[in-house]
Design a protein around this motif. Structure first.
Motif, PDB file in Angstrom:
ATOM      1  N   TRP A   9       0.823  -1.218   0.000  1.00 18.11           N
ATOM      2  CA  TRP A   9       0.000   0.000   0.000  1.00 18.11           C
ATOM      3  C   TRP A   9       0.854   1.263   0.000  1.00 18.11           C
ATOM      4  CZ3 TRP A   9      -1.215   4.262   3.112  1.00 18.11           C
ATOM      5  CH2 TRP A   9      -2.400   4.928   2.771  1.00 18.11           C
ATOM      6  N   TRP A  11       0.352   5.881  -0.688  1.00 16.32           N
ATOM      7  CA  TRP A  11      -0.563   7.009  -0.875  1.00 16.32           C
ATOM      8  C   TRP A  11       0.228   8.262  -1.218  1.00 16.32           C
ATOM      9  CZ3 TRP A  11      -5.745   7.627  -1.153  1.00 16.32           C
ATOM     10  CH2 TRP A  11      -6.250   8.924  -1.062  1.00 16.32           C
ATOM     11  N   SER A  25       3.371  -3.219   3.789  1.00 20.56           N
ATOM     12  CA  SER A  25       2.716  -4.530   3.809  1.00 20.56           C
ATOM     13  C   SER A  25       2.807  -5.147   5.202  1.00 20.56           C
ATOM     14  CB  SER A  25       3.368  -5.486   2.799  1.00 20.56           C
ATOM     15  OG  SER A  25       3.228  -5.030   1.472  1.00 20.56           O
ATOM     16  N   GLN A  62      -3.987   6.225  -4.520  1.00 25.92           N
ATOM     17  CA  GLN A  62      -3.618   5.030  -3.762  1.00 25.92           C
ATOM     18  C   GLN A  62      -3.035   3.974  -4.676  1.00 25.92           C
ATOM     19  OE1 GLN A  62      -6.357   3.223  -0.744  1.00 25.92           O
ATOM     20  NE2 GLN A  62      -6.437   1.515  -2.192  1.00 25.92           N
ATOM     21  N   GLY A  64      -1.729  -0.321  -4.245  1.00 21.90           N
ATOM     22  CA  GLY A  64      -1.849  -1.449  -3.341  1.00 21.90           C
ATOM     23  C   GLY A  64      -3.250  -1.534  -2.748  1.00 21.90           C
ATOM     24  N   GLU A  65      -3.399  -2.367  -1.730  1.00 21.82           N
ATOM     25  CA  GLU A  65      -4.723  -2.617  -1.168  1.00 21.82           C
ATOM     26  C   GLU A  65      -4.691  -2.692   0.356  1.00 21.82           C
ATOM     27  OE1 GLU A  65      -6.263  -6.194  -2.812  1.00 21.82           O
ATOM     28  OE2 GLU A  65      -6.792  -5.284  -4.748  1.00 21.82           O
ATOM     29  N   SER A  67      -7.520  -4.256   3.241  1.00 19.36           N
ATOM     30  CA  SER A  67      -8.791  -4.961   3.344  1.00 19.36           C
ATOM     31  C   SER A  67      -9.031  -5.431   4.773  1.00 19.36           C
ATOM     32  CB  SER A  67      -8.832  -6.160   2.395  1.00 19.36           C
ATOM     33  OG  SER A  67      -7.822  -7.101   2.721  1.00 19.36           O
ATOM     34  N   SER A  72     -12.930  -4.026   1.339  1.00 18.45           N
ATOM     35  CA  SER A  72     -12.303  -2.714   1.446  1.00 18.45           C
ATOM     36  C   SER A  72     -12.867  -1.973   2.656  1.00 18.45           C
ATOM     37  CB  SER A  72     -12.550  -1.892   0.187  1.00 18.45           C
ATOM     38  OG  SER A  72     -13.905  -1.512   0.093  1.00 18.45           O
TER      39      SER A  72
END
Length: 478
Positions: A9, A11, A25, A62, A64-65, A67, A72
């Motif tokens: 992730w 930003w 991560s 953004q 990556g993710e 969760s 989300s």
């Protein structure tokens, strides 16, 4: 119970040329209690807001993710409760009880259950005021407790806290820890917390994650942190238990001239029924005075009164000696804004309340510009402060995009730019890492040596020990 996954992730804010964070991560399993550390401005608050699903798409980009159980954050309604860094931004309704109940109502909690939750949450955080008490009459520390109570009442599966004890007195900070401990025992939520008071929380945390701008610097159980790792993190400015941020040796005050006379002074916020205990004090050139006391004792009201921004409730504040200069009166409350600029500078508890320009550089130039200094002198002051306050890389950023710690340094810089004889600073070390904290301490001691009077409202016990020549302790529940 909810698990959190952060995968590659990053930003980047829309107004910035470089990412705030990248390549972050980690996975957090249900029930973990995670202390999220890192240097000032590294992006800890940004990550917490992303976990809570409140980073707007129009604010930046953004990669990556993130969760929560594979969903989300934006779609995981009610799963995360976020306690913001600035409690002012979390107060919604006029009455305390309604404000705590608001989140529960939005989640559809049955009406008969809501008020039991409200009462329990307020009891847990130690906010002992009537349910119809006005939220606008709460102190900064009381608003911090209110924000936490509002989150606890919703009973989220993951609680994200951004420096929850920053505005609390030491007793209040311990009470908050006790409250969270009870919540963990009752509901076993996952906790992710950004804090600089790490001594208090080290035995509470089951895991420590240290962020750098380009990834995770360290991740593990607190007891597994080796001396070698501690040295690396300390070099990076990360607060660790028993971190001793060194201060320079305190010289004796250089001046004996009183700059402010407080005569039977009672201070209070306008419209408030609560006033401070009476004060008969002189504030001298070349000294640092710390104002301490519990939340609600009136420390901020006193600071604003000394700064000529609030009228005394009774008694008076008078300027002495060189501080008056050519001013038309010895009473700071009667001075025009330009007369205050070079005499008494005030740093507010909420730094964003004093920002008026569109960039950090422009913000630092506002005061010198109002004093009609030459362009060369204005530029010299701004350049010096950009470097001294670690804001050089952010000179073109909008002040509202800075982290809480960066905003605090900028707010201090805006006051220093006019070189007032008296500085009134409300929680000036809020949000600072060990490196920038030490720089602040060095800056205050230099100001004292130059003959300024420095008045600091603070809950930071280390700061008081490092710099204070005198301590004024306000008691009571004003």
């Amino acid at each position: 119970m909810v698990s959190l996954s952060v995968a590659g992730w990053g930003w980047q804010y829309a107004a910035r040329s470089t990412p705030a964070l990248s390549n972050i991560s980690f996975d957090i399993t249900p029930g973990e209690r995670v202390l999220l550390l890192g240097s000032s401005g590294v992006g800890k608050s940004t990550l917490l807001r992303a976990v809570a699903g409140v980073l707007g798409a129009d604010e930046g980009t953004q990669v990556g993710e993130i969760s929560l159980d594979g969903v989300s954050p934006e779609r995981a309604r009610g799963a995360v409760g976020l306690v913001l860094q600035d409690p002012e931004n979390q107060v919604i309704l006029e009455r305390v009880g309604d404000d705590v109940a608001f989140g529960c109502e939005n989640l559809g909690v049955p009406a008969e259950e809501i008020w039991a939750r409200v009462q329990r949450a307020l009891h847990l955080v130690g906010l002992n005021v009537p349910l119809d008490h006005s939220t606008s009459k709460l102190s900064g520390g009381q608003k911090q407790r209110l924000a936490l109570a509002s989150v606890l009442a919703m009973q989220p599966e993951l609680i994200a806290l951004d420096e929850p004890t920053a505005n609390l007195d030491p007793i209040g900070a311990r009470q908050l820890k006790e409250a969270l401990t009870l919540v963990v025992e009752d509901h076993q939520p996952t906790i992710v917390m950004v804090e600089h008071r790490v001594d208090l929380w080290w035995d509470f945390a089951t895991r420590v994650i240290v962020l750098a701008a380009d990834g995770v610097l360290w991740d593990g159980a607190p007891e597994d942190m080796s001396p070698e790792v501690r040295n690396v993190l300390a070099t990076a400015g990360v607060w660790l238990p028993q971190t001793e941020a060194t201060a320079r040796e305190r010289p004796a005050p250089t001046g004996s001239q009183p700059l402010l006379h407080l005569e039977n002074l009672h201070a209070a916020h306008p419209g408030s029924l609560h006033v401070t205990t009476p004060l008969d004090v002189d504030v001298y050139a070349g000294e640092i005075v710390a104002i301490t006391g519990p939340n609600g004792a009136g420390k901020t009201a006193l600071a604003l009164t000394l700064g000529g921004l609030y009228p005394p409730r009774s008694g008076q504040v008078r300027a002495g000696g060189s501080l008056t200069g050519t001013a038309h009166s010895t009473k700071p409350i009667t001075w025009r804004s330009r007369e205050l600029l070079s005499r008494i500078g005030s740093v507010f508890q909420a730094p964003e309340h004093q920002f008026v320009a569109g960039t950090v550089r422009a913000e630092l130039a506002v005061g010198p510009g109002a004093l009609t200094l030459s362009r060369d002198e204005q530029s010299a002051r701004v350049e010096k402060l950009l470097d001294r306050l670690h804001l050089r890389d952010l000179e073109n950023a909008h002040p509202f995009t800075l982290s809480g710690g960066q905003q605090r340094r900028l707010s201090v810089g805006t006051v220093l730019a006019t070189q007032p004889k008296v500085l009134i600073l409300d929680e000036p070390t809020f949000g600072q890492d060990a490196t920038t904290w030490t720089e602040m301490v060095a800056l205050f001691t230099e100001l004292r040596a130059e003959g300024h009077a420095v008045v600091i409202v603070t809950h930071d016990e280390k700061l008081v020990q490092a710099v204070a020549d005198r301590v004024i302790h306000l008691g009571g529940d004003a």
